[in-house]
Design a protein around this motif. Structure first.
Motif, PDB file in Angstrom:
ATOM      1  N   SER A  13      13.015  26.840 -17.201  1.00  0.00           N
ATOM      2  CA  SER A  13      12.430  26.308 -15.967  1.00  0.00           C
ATOM      3  C   SER A  13      10.970  26.734 -15.894  1.00  0.00           C
ATOM      4  CB  SER A  13      13.168  26.839 -14.734  1.00  0.00           C
ATOM      5  OG  SER A  13      12.481  26.478 -13.559  1.00  0.00           O
ATOM      6  N   MET A  71      11.685  30.690 -15.583  1.00  0.00           N
ATOM      7  CA  MET A  71      12.826  31.410 -16.150  1.00  0.00           C
ATOM      8  C   MET A  71      13.144  30.837 -17.521  1.00  0.00           C
ATOM      9  SD  MET A  71      14.068  33.638 -13.896  1.00  0.00           S
ATOM     10  CE  MET A  71      15.770  33.869 -14.291  1.00  0.00           C
ATOM     11  N   ARG A  79      21.030  25.698 -20.717  1.00  0.00           N
ATOM     12  CA  ARG A  79      20.049  25.232 -19.747  1.00  0.00           C
ATOM     13  C   ARG A  79      18.666  25.342 -20.364  1.00  0.00           C
ATOM     14  NH1 ARG A  79      19.807  25.186 -13.493  1.00  0.00           N
ATOM     15  NH2 ARG A  79      21.978  24.720 -13.757  1.00  0.00           N
ATOM     16  N   GLY A  82       9.365  26.748 -13.233  1.00  0.00           N
ATOM     17  CA  GLY A  82       9.145  27.240 -11.874  1.00  0.00           C
ATOM     18  C   GLY A  82       8.473  26.162 -11.031  1.00  0.00           C
ATOM     19  N   TYR A  83       8.414  26.392  -9.737  1.00  0.00           N
ATOM     20  CA  TYR A  83       7.791  25.443  -8.823  1.00  0.00           C
ATOM     21  C   TYR A  83       6.276  25.552  -8.912  1.00  0.00           C
ATOM     22  CZ  TYR A  83      12.250  25.037  -6.202  1.00  0.00           C
ATOM     23  OH  TYR A  83      13.540  24.814  -5.812  1.00  0.00           O
ATOM     24  N   TRP A 134      15.062  23.935 -11.789  1.00  0.00           N
ATOM     25  CA  TRP A 134      16.248  24.647 -11.338  1.00  0.00           C
ATOM     26  C   TRP A 134      15.951  26.041 -10.811  1.00  0.00           C
ATOM     27  CZ3 TRP A 134      17.452  29.107 -13.951  1.00  0.00           C
ATOM     28  CH2 TRP A 134      17.001  29.238 -15.264  1.00  0.00           C
ATOM     29  N   SER A 135      14.773  26.578 -11.091  1.00  0.00           N
ATOM     30  CA  SER A 135      14.415  27.915 -10.616  1.00  0.00           C
ATOM     31  C   SER A 135      13.034  27.885  -9.972  1.00  0.00           C
ATOM     32  CB  SER A 135      14.409  28.897 -11.787  1.00  0.00           C
ATOM     33  OG  SER A 135      13.938  30.163 -11.391  1.00  0.00           O
ATOM     34  N   VAL A 136      12.883  28.609  -8.872  1.00  0.00           N
ATOM     35  CA  VAL A 136      11.589  28.687  -8.196  1.00  0.00           C
ATOM     36  C   VAL A 136      10.575  29.368  -9.109  1.00  0.00           C
ATOM     37  CG1 VAL A 136      10.353  29.643  -6.210  1.00  0.00           C
ATOM     38  CG2 VAL A 136      12.668  28.751  -5.924  1.00  0.00           C
ATOM     39  N   GLU A 137      10.984  30.448  -9.726  1.00  0.00           N
ATOM     40  CA  GLU A 137      10.130  31.200 -10.655  1.00  0.00           C
ATOM     41  C   GLU A 137      10.369  30.713 -12.082  1.00  0.00           C
ATOM     42  OE1 GLU A 137       7.927  33.526  -9.690  1.00  0.00           O
ATOM     43  OE2 GLU A 137       8.521  33.227  -7.593  1.00  0.00           O
TER      44      GLU A 137
END
Length: 125
Positions: free
Chosen positions: A63, A41, A60, A65-66, A36-39
């Motif tokens: 995350s 989190m 949630r 990150g990608y 849900w987050s690129v970085e």
């Protein structure tokens, strides 16, 4: 605009629109697999009404990150969609119309033109 009024689009324009539909579908499919987050989190706990126990705001999970590969693919697909959108919207064919409802109808008709939809995977249409 009825089916009988559907403009005869140039083959290169329908090919561009087909590629655009496919690229958007690829980007959407990729998005469903990404965190849900690129970085990275942290997540958060749900907010619960103290009196009723009802969840007011869902929580949630964190995350991760990608990954670099995910980020590269997302970036590539977004650039492809932008490029194809630009090519479709600035195609010389649109210059054969006066500004107004007929131009708008033709642009809409291209998106669902049988030649465009016939060459798409079922999930992209």
């Amino acid at each position: 605009m009825s089916e009988n009024d559907t403009p005869a689009f140039p083959a290169d324009l329908t090919a561009l629109q087909t590629r655009l539909h496919s690229a958007r579908a690829e980007l959407e499919a990729l998005g469903r697999t990404l965190p849900w987050s690129v970085e990275p989190m942290p997540g958060w706990a749900p907010k619960v009404n103290d009196n009723t126990g009802e969840v007011i705001k869902p929580g949630r999970e964190p995350s991760p990150g990608y990954t670099p590969e995910q980020l590269a693919e997302d970036t590539r697909l977004r650039a492809l969609v932008r490029d194809l959108s630009d090519q479709v919207s600035t195609h010389p064919y649109w210059g054969t119309f006066e500004r107004g409802p007929k131009l708008v109808d033709a642009r809409i008709a291209l998106k669902s033109h049988p030649d465009v939809l016939a060459s798409l995977p079922a999930t992209a249409a």
